[in-house]
Enzyme design. Structure first.
Site, PDB file in Angstrom:
ATOM      1  N   ARG A  46      21.977  -4.097 -11.280  1.00 24.13           N
ATOM      2  CA  ARG A  46      23.289  -4.745 -11.230  1.00 24.13           C
ATOM      3  C   ARG A  46      23.648  -5.446 -12.530  1.00 24.13           C
ATOM      4  O   ARG A  46      24.808  -5.647 -12.838  1.00 24.13           O
ATOM      5  CB  ARG A  46      23.291  -5.750 -10.094  1.00 24.13           C
ATOM      6  CG  ARG A  46      24.469  -5.515  -9.202  1.00 24.13           C
ATOM      7  CD  ARG A  46      24.562  -6.400  -8.050  1.00 24.13           C
ATOM      8  NE  ARG A  46      23.461  -7.335  -7.896  1.00 24.13           N
ATOM      9  CZ  ARG A  46      23.195  -7.942  -6.771  1.00 24.13           C
ATOM     10  NH1 ARG A  46      23.897  -7.677  -5.707  1.00 24.13           N
ATOM     11  NH2 ARG A  46      22.226  -8.802  -6.663  1.00 24.13           N
ATOM     12  N   LYS A 145       7.871   0.658  -0.477  1.00 23.29           N
ATOM     13  CA  LYS A 145       7.684  -0.179   0.702  1.00 23.29           C
ATOM     14  C   LYS A 145       8.216  -1.591   0.447  1.00 23.29           C
ATOM     15  O   LYS A 145       8.335  -1.958  -0.724  1.00 23.29           O
ATOM     16  CB  LYS A 145       6.204  -0.222   1.095  1.00 23.29           C
ATOM     17  CG  LYS A 145       5.328  -1.003   0.090  1.00 23.29           C
ATOM     18  CD  LYS A 145       3.977  -1.285   0.630  1.00 23.29           C
ATOM     19  CE  LYS A 145       3.870  -2.617   1.278  1.00 23.29           C
ATOM     20  NZ  LYS A 145       3.815  -3.781   0.365  1.00 23.29           N
ATOM     21  N   HIS A 175       1.222   2.792  -2.719  1.00 23.09           N
ATOM     22  CA  HIS A 175       0.499   2.976  -3.983  1.00 23.09           C
ATOM     23  C   HIS A 175      -1.017   2.983  -3.794  1.00 23.09           C
ATOM     24  O   HIS A 175      -1.732   3.470  -4.652  1.00 23.09           O
ATOM     25  CB  HIS A 175       0.954   1.963  -5.040  1.00 23.09           C
ATOM     26  CG  HIS A 175       0.401   0.591  -4.883  1.00 23.09           C
ATOM     27  ND1 HIS A 175       0.939  -0.327  -4.026  1.00 23.09           N
ATOM     28  CD2 HIS A 175      -0.645  -0.037  -5.482  1.00 23.09           C
ATOM     29  CE1 HIS A 175       0.256  -1.459  -4.104  1.00 23.09           C
ATOM     30  NE2 HIS A 175      -0.714  -1.309  -4.984  1.00 23.09           N
ATOM     31  N   LYS A 179      -4.577   5.330  -5.788  1.00 22.33           N
ATOM     32  CA  LYS A 179      -5.732   4.733  -6.483  1.00 22.33           C
ATOM     33  C   LYS A 179      -6.848   5.768  -6.613  1.00 22.33           C
ATOM     34  O   LYS A 179      -7.105   6.543  -5.688  1.00 22.33           O
ATOM     35  CB  LYS A 179      -6.215   3.490  -5.728  1.00 22.33           C
ATOM     36  CG  LYS A 179      -5.180   2.361  -5.811  1.00 22.33           C
ATOM     37  CD  LYS A 179      -5.738   1.034  -5.416  1.00 22.33           C
ATOM     38  CE  LYS A 179      -4.650  -0.014  -5.369  1.00 22.33           C
ATOM     39  NZ  LYS A 179      -4.666  -0.979  -6.446  1.00 22.33           N
ATOM     40  N   GLU A 213      -7.161 -10.528  -2.198  1.00 30.70           N
ATOM     41  CA  GLU A 213      -6.487 -10.828  -3.473  1.00 30.70           C
ATOM     42  C   GLU A 213      -6.744 -12.278  -3.839  1.00 30.70           C
ATOM     43  O   GLU A 213      -6.776 -13.135  -2.953  1.00 30.70           O
ATOM     44  CB  GLU A 213      -4.984 -10.637  -3.321  1.00 30.70           C
ATOM     45  CG  GLU A 213      -4.577  -9.231  -2.967  1.00 30.70           C
ATOM     46  CD  GLU A 213      -3.071  -9.120  -2.963  1.00 30.70           C
ATOM     47  OE1 GLU A 213      -2.510  -8.864  -4.031  1.00 30.70           O
ATOM     48  OE2 GLU A 213      -2.459  -9.320  -1.900  1.00 30.70           O
ATOM     49  N   ASP A 232       3.094  -6.665   5.058  1.00 30.10           N
ATOM     50  CA  ASP A 232       2.967  -6.400   3.622  1.00 30.10           C
ATOM     51  C   ASP A 232       1.763  -5.502   3.318  1.00 30.10           C
ATOM     52  O   ASP A 232       1.814  -4.678   2.407  1.00 30.10           O
ATOM     53  CB  ASP A 232       2.814  -7.752   2.893  1.00 30.10           C
ATOM     54  CG  ASP A 232       2.937  -7.632   1.384  1.00 30.10           C
ATOM     55  OD1 ASP A 232       3.789  -6.860   0.927  1.00 30.10           O
ATOM     56  OD2 ASP A 232       2.178  -8.308   0.659  1.00 30.10           O
ATOM     57  N   HIS A 237      -0.916  -0.297   3.561  1.00 32.96           N
ATOM     58  CA  HIS A 237      -2.104  -0.019   2.751  1.00 32.96           C
ATOM     59  C   HIS A 237      -3.379   0.102   3.596  1.00 32.96           C
ATOM     60  O   HIS A 237      -4.125   1.073   3.463  1.00 32.96           O
ATOM     61  CB  HIS A 237      -2.317  -1.115   1.709  1.00 32.96           C
ATOM     62  CG  HIS A 237      -1.145  -1.335   0.795  1.00 32.96           C
ATOM     63  ND1 HIS A 237      -0.336  -0.311   0.360  1.00 32.96           N
ATOM     64  CD2 HIS A 237      -0.644  -2.456   0.213  1.00 32.96           C
ATOM     65  CE1 HIS A 237       0.604  -0.800  -0.434  1.00 32.96           C
ATOM     66  NE2 HIS A 237       0.438  -2.094  -0.528  1.00 32.96           N
ATOM     67  N   LYS A 337      -4.356 -13.303   0.893  1.00 33.33           N
ATOM     68  CA  LYS A 337      -4.026 -13.875  -0.415  1.00 33.33           C
ATOM     69  C   LYS A 337      -4.957 -15.066  -0.620  1.00 33.33           C
ATOM     70  O   LYS A 337      -5.404 -15.684   0.342  1.00 33.33           O
ATOM     71  CB  LYS A 337      -2.582 -14.387  -0.427  1.00 33.33           C
ATOM     72  CG  LYS A 337      -1.543 -13.302  -0.155  1.00 33.33           C
ATOM     73  CD  LYS A 337      -1.045 -12.705  -1.434  1.00 33.33           C
ATOM     74  CE  LYS A 337       0.059 -11.701  -1.204  1.00 33.33           C
ATOM     75  NZ  LYS A 337       0.105 -10.667  -2.236  1.00 33.33           N
TER      76      LYS A 337
HETATM   77  C1  BG6 Z   1       1.867  -4.770  -2.591  1.00 34.18           C
HETATM   78  C2  BG6 Z   1       2.098  -6.046  -1.852  1.00 34.18           C
HETATM   79  O1  BG6 Z   1       2.250  -3.672  -1.822  1.00 34.18           O
HETATM   80  O2  BG6 Z   1       0.485  -4.647  -2.919  1.00 34.18           O
HETATM   81  C3  BG6 Z   1       1.625  -7.244  -2.658  1.00 34.18           C
HETATM   82  O3  BG6 Z   1       3.477  -6.187  -1.570  1.00 34.18           O
HETATM   83  C4  BG6 Z   1       0.191  -7.056  -3.084  1.00 34.18           C
HETATM   84  O4  BG6 Z   1       1.756  -8.450  -1.911  1.00 34.18           O
HETATM   85  C5  BG6 Z   1      -0.005  -5.692  -3.745  1.00 34.18           C
HETATM   86  O5  BG6 Z   1      -0.137  -8.084  -3.996  1.00 34.18           O
HETATM   87  C6  BG6 Z   1      -1.471  -5.420  -4.012  1.00 34.18           C
HETATM   88  O6  BG6 Z   1      -1.604  -4.275  -4.779  1.00 34.18           O
HETATM   89  P1  BG6 Z   1      -2.831  -4.107  -5.779  1.00 34.18           P
HETATM   90  O7  BG6 Z   1      -2.729  -2.705  -6.271  1.00 34.18           O
HETATM   91  O8  BG6 Z   1      -2.657  -5.146  -6.843  1.00 34.18           O
HETATM   92  O9  BG6 Z   1      -4.050  -4.360  -4.962  1.00 34.18           O
END
Ligand code: BG6
Length: 486
Positions: A46, A145, A175, A179, A213, A232, A237, A337
């Site tokens: 935008r 996502k 994603h 990996k 994380e 999330d 994942h 987290k």
């Molecule tokens: C994302 C989440 O899909 O994946 C994030 O929205 C998360 O909250 C992230 O931090 C983690 O991805 P990676 O590849 O850093 O483990």
């Protein structure tokens, strides 16, 4: 050799994902000669920016996000020559006309629309693309996502986008499937004969999947508060990793063979009853603590988080699969987290030998364990029992350790980098099909509903630990413990 020419239109071009992952990923593909000379990246958002101004932003983001040795000013200039910027607004269909002159109508050229925006814009963007006549029969769309907040909203998006792009043109990205280690798990399972005979309830005692994380909500407070760890991380994942571990061998690597096999796993996940949700799922929320030696605030004190938020930043659960291969084998999943370490891994614990003639140091010999590490370093470890050196015949566990980086002496591609090239090359195998994604929502939805209706707050845990005590108790009740060696 450079591959097929493409026009990649990047919605959310000024956003976090583009700056942190997508543009750095394409920079590496350019540097390694994978991008044909006439290929173009058309970033759009935008914001009113000229292409020159946008180039300035990209240069800055690359300098911030690449390792010092990877940034090269000359390579960056060459890469920027592939990039143009145009302003579009999802609320203003007419603005999409600005894309038209930048796209080349040649059937052999891949046309990719990557929607790295909030899912609330997916439907509008897809419709405006169609109205502007930009959706050619071979054009592809990539959906980032989260795809919706629940089954109903994800269906709505799928219906709307599906009216414009056929299913084989829709790339739903997770994603984690990009990996290196996840793909290596496919190679390990289906490229070797020695694991498959052991890969079932006869020999596997339990499976643990952890994505821990160290980071907190990282300036995404508002988004995260509405999302939480279940939406999330678990719905996508963690369940995708579970699918890769548990699926039946597909007949080929073709998209539908693999996706059919994954769908079967999702469909065999046992639904949680209300009592199960109490007994088998722990949700937590971090309090102030320390991360990497620094004090960090609790979730409720993060910017954008209301002081009475009940959003979970941690989930641990015990899942079961109702099928012959896995009946009775617990799959423990956990993510959080502000965990003690950044650690993502799949741990397959094998059963003890049926009759022990040799003993370990504590009298009991340890079992075999296969650890597939995704983070911090891709690799795998196989724990075997060997004889303790010297006199006597006692066992001790030894580790066969394989770091993929050392084994191949090559740079590992980032997940997004690989997946972007898959879209350009038209490889759908590592993307989710609609039915898979909806099956995953259908499984988590009762949990979301139960939590929304409950007065109970998530269990607190100190930042920089492995989550609430209830998480260790969950697995401890089965006389097991989480694998936490980094
Ligand atoms: C994302 C989440 O899909 O994946 C994030 O929205 C998360 O909250 C992230 O931090 C983690 O991805 P990676 O590849 O850093 O483990």
């Amino acid at each position: 050799m450079a591959g097929r020419s493409f026009d990649l239109v990047l919605f959310g071009g000024t956003g976090d994902l583009a700056g942190r992952k997508l543009l750095p990923g394409m920079y590496f593909r350019y540097r390694d000669g994978d991008i044909a000379d006439d290929s173009r990246i058309i970033a759009t958002a935008r914001q009113q920016l000229t292409t020159e101004q946008f180039h300035g932003l990209v240069r800055e983001r690359l300098q911030q996000n690449l390792e010092a040795g990877d940034f090269d000013a000359g390579t960056c200039d060459g890469f920027l020559r592939h990039i143009q910027y145009v302003t579009t607004d999802a609320g203003d269909g007419a603005s999409f006309q600005g894309l038209r002159p930048l796209l080349t109508d040649a059937p052999e050229r891949a046309r990719v629309f990557f929607l790295a925006t909030s899912p609330t814009f997916f439907t509008a963007i897809a419709s405006h693309l169609a109205e502007a006549g930009l959706v050619t029969p071979t054009a592809r769309v990539v959906l980032e996502k989260p795809l919706g907040r629940d089954l109903a909203s994800s269906r709505e998006i799928n219906e709307a986008v599906g009216r414009i792009f056929s299913e084989d043109r829709i790339y739903r990205i997770d994603h984690y499937l990009g990996k290196e280690s996840v793909q290596n798990l496919l190679a390990l399972r289906f490229g070797n004969s020695m694991f498959e005979p052991l890969w079932s309830r006869s020999w596997v005692r339990d499976v643990q999947i952890t994505i821990g994380e160290q980071v907190g909500v990282e300036g995404r407070g508002e988004f995260y508060n509405q999302t939480g760890a279940l939406r999330d991380m678990v719905q996508n994942h963690l369940l995708q990793l579970l699918c890769i571990v548990a699926m039946e061998p597909p007949t080929s690597i073709d998209p539908d063979s693999v996706r059919d096999a994954k769908l079967q796993v999702l469909r065999s996940l046992k639904r949680f009853s209300e009592a199960d949700i109490q007994d088998r799922i722990v949700r937590g929320q971090y309090r102030a603590g320390a991360s990497e030696g620094r004090p960090v605030p609790g979730f409720l004190d993060e910017p954008g988080i209301p002081h009475d938020s009940r959003t979970e930043t941690f989930v641990a659960l015990k899942a079961e699969l109702c099928n012959w291969r896995w009946a009775g084998v617990p799959f423990y999943l956990r993510t959080g987290k502000r965990m003690q370490d950044r650690l993502a891994e799949i741990v397959v614990n094998f059963r003890n030998v049926p009759h022990a003639i040799l003993q370990g140091p504590s009298g009991i010999a340890a079992h075999n364990r296969l650890v597939i590490r995704l983070q911090p370093h891709d690799g795998l470890t196989l724990q075997l029992q060997a004889k303790t050196p010297g006199d006597g015949m006692r066992l001790q566990p030894i580790q066969l350790d394989l770091a993929f980086q050392n084994a191949h002496k090559a740079r590992m591609l980032d997940a997004y980098e690989r997946l972007l090239m898959d879209v350009i090359r038209g490889r759908l195998t590592l993307f989710m099909r609609r039915d898979e994604q909806e099956a995953a929502w259908a499984w988590v939805e009762p949990i979301l509903d139960a939590w929304a209706a409950s007065d109970e707050a998530p269990k607190p845990y100190t930042a920089g630990t492995w989550g609430p005590a209830a998480s260790s108790a969950l697995i401890g009740r089965d006389n097991r413990a989480w694998h936490e060696e980094v």
